[in-house]
Enzyme design. Structure first.
Site, PDB file in Angstrom:
ATOM      1  N   LYS A  21       0.867  -1.216  -0.058  1.00  0.00           N
ATOM      2  CA  LYS A  21       0.062   0.010  -0.150  1.00  0.00           C
ATOM      3  C   LYS A  21       0.954   1.286   0.008  1.00  0.00           C
ATOM      4  CE  LYS A  21      -4.298  -1.598   1.274  1.00  0.00           C
ATOM      5  NZ  LYS A  21      -5.681  -1.984   2.175  1.00  0.00           N
TER       6      LYS A  21
ATOM      7  N   ARG B  70      -3.721  -9.997   4.562  1.00  0.00           N
ATOM      8  CA  ARG B  70      -4.096 -10.088   3.385  1.00  0.00           C
ATOM      9  C   ARG B  70      -3.070  -9.623   2.436  1.00  0.00           C
ATOM     10  NH1 ARG B  70      -6.073  -6.481  -0.362  1.00  0.00           N
ATOM     11  NH2 ARG B  70      -7.667  -7.138  -1.799  1.00  0.00           N
TER      12      ARG B  70
HETATM   13  C1  7PJ Z   1      -8.264  -4.099   1.528  1.00  0.00           C
HETATM   14  C2  7PJ Z   1      -9.206  -4.866   1.110  1.00  0.00           C
HETATM   15  C3  7PJ Z   1      -7.960  -4.288   3.060  1.00  0.00           C
HETATM   16  C4  7PJ Z   1      -9.953  -5.675   3.231  1.00  0.00           C
HETATM   17  C5  7PJ Z   1      -8.444  -3.878  -0.414  1.00  0.00           C
HETATM   18  C6  7PJ Z   1      -5.277  -3.280  -1.939  1.00  0.00           C
HETATM   19  C7  7PJ Z   1      -6.591  -2.487  -2.063  1.00  0.00           C
HETATM   20  N1  7PJ Z   1     -10.156  -5.819   2.074  1.00  0.00           N
HETATM   21  N2  7PJ Z   1      -9.429  -4.936  -0.022  1.00  0.00           N
HETATM   22  N3  7PJ Z   1      -8.993  -4.981   3.719  1.00  0.00           N
HETATM   23  N4  7PJ Z   1      -7.584  -3.511   0.681  1.00  0.00           N
HETATM   24  N5  7PJ Z   1     -10.625  -6.653   4.176  1.00  0.00           N
HETATM   25  O1  7PJ Z   1      -5.610  -4.566  -2.233  1.00  0.00           O
HETATM   26  O2  7PJ Z   1      -4.392  -3.014  -1.339  1.00  0.00           O
HETATM   27  O3  7PJ Z   1      -7.065  -3.419   3.510  1.00  0.00           O
HETATM   28  S1  7PJ Z   1      -8.276  -3.180  -2.127  1.00  0.00           S
END
Ligand code: 7PJ
Length: 276
Positions: free
Chosen positions: A219, A253
């Site tokens: 990020k 994630r």
């Molecule tokens: C996140 C997400 C996060 C959850 C994205 C990226 C942007 N879902 N979806 N948490 N970020 N739960 O892939 O960095 O931080 S999209």
């Protein structure tokens, strides 16, 4: 244990959620331009690299992103879910649209990862009717404008209060607590300082001891700290993953599954060693 459709995910060690991105405009450079074959290959790569679960997203939520139509999201998603029908890991679908949730759950998804935390009309009912897991994420505003001027009196207290309210709403809708995961939503309507405050206080964000998910991989907060473009944020991502783990994250994630697993193996080796 996290109940996740037919799966029961143990939460005794940190789990790695491998990102599979079906959007053509991903910030992290791993978007698959809705090419099903490449997307499935990417999913299998994440599995081989040691992912505990997959997170498949077909709508970009990067800052400034315009919404994707329901039809387009499903057009990207369905062939991939179908091709992964034999997958032995839980599959999470990153969506906030109730209709997409229902179709995804009927086609093999066992978790819904919702950046709007089930605030869209009909979203709560769409998941309540199943036994999937649900990730409730905090976001200030919506992707199109969320990074314009994020402001909080107290970001940690605000995120805690938001998550507490969403947990109450989910429980009231009949979603049992063993299906819930919480996420402060790094980068979703937050400045670097807000993100740092949330990571520093990560262990205070759990409501009623519910498991926490951290999504920091590649990020822009890491770019701001290190001065690195997105392709060179692996080291920063691993550092952030470990810091979140140390502060209680149950699920990470990430884009880089095998590297994250190695970092976690080191953390775990130290963490499970008793000092004589
Ligand atoms: C996140 C997400 C996060 C959850 C994205 C990226 C942007 N879902 N979806 N948490 N970020 N739960 O892939 O960095 O931080 S999209």
């Amino acid at each position: 244990m996290l109940r996740c459709g037919a799966f029961q995910l143990p939460l005794t060690r940190p789990l790695v959620m491998g990102i599979v991105n079906l959007t053509p405009d991903s910030f992290s450079g791993d978007g698959l331009a809705s090419n099903t074959r490449e997307a499935v290959a990417r999913a299998r790569q994440q599995i081989d690299a040691g992912a505990d679960l997959l997170d498949i997203g077909a709508e970009s939520s990067r800052p400034g992103a315009a919404p994707t139509s329901e039809e387009e999201e499903l057009r990207r998603l369905l062939p991939v879910l179908e091709a992964l029908g034999d997958c032995t890991l839980p599959i999470s679908v990153d969506t906030y649209k109730p209709a997409v949730m229902r179709v995804a759950l009927a086609n093999g998804a066992s978790m819904i990862n919702d950046i709007f935390a089930l605030r869209m009309p009909g979203a709560m009912a769409a998941v309540a009717d199943s036994d999937c897991a649900v990730c409730l994420m905090h976001m200030q505003g919506a992707p199109l404008t969320m990074q314009e001027q994020p402001a909080y009196a107290d970001v940690v207290a605000t995120v805690q209060a938001f998550l507490r309210a969403r947990v109450s709403a989910a429980l009231a809708a009949g979603i049992s607590r063993d299906r819930l995961l919480l996420d402060p939503g790094f980068g979703f309507g937050k400045t670097l300082q807000h993100n740092l405050d949330l990571l520093y206080h990560f262990d205070e964000l759990s409501i009623d001891k519910l498991p926490l998910l951290a999504g920091i991989s590649r990020k822009s907060m890491l770019g701001t700290i290190t001065g690195r473009p997105v392709a060179q944020r692996l080291a920063g991502s691993l550092a952030a993953a470990l810091l979140a783990t140390q502060r209680g994250a149950s699920i990470l994630r990430v884009h880089d599954v095998s590297e994250t697993r190695d970092a976690l193996a080191v953390w775990q080796a130290v963490n499970t060693t008793e000092v004589a």
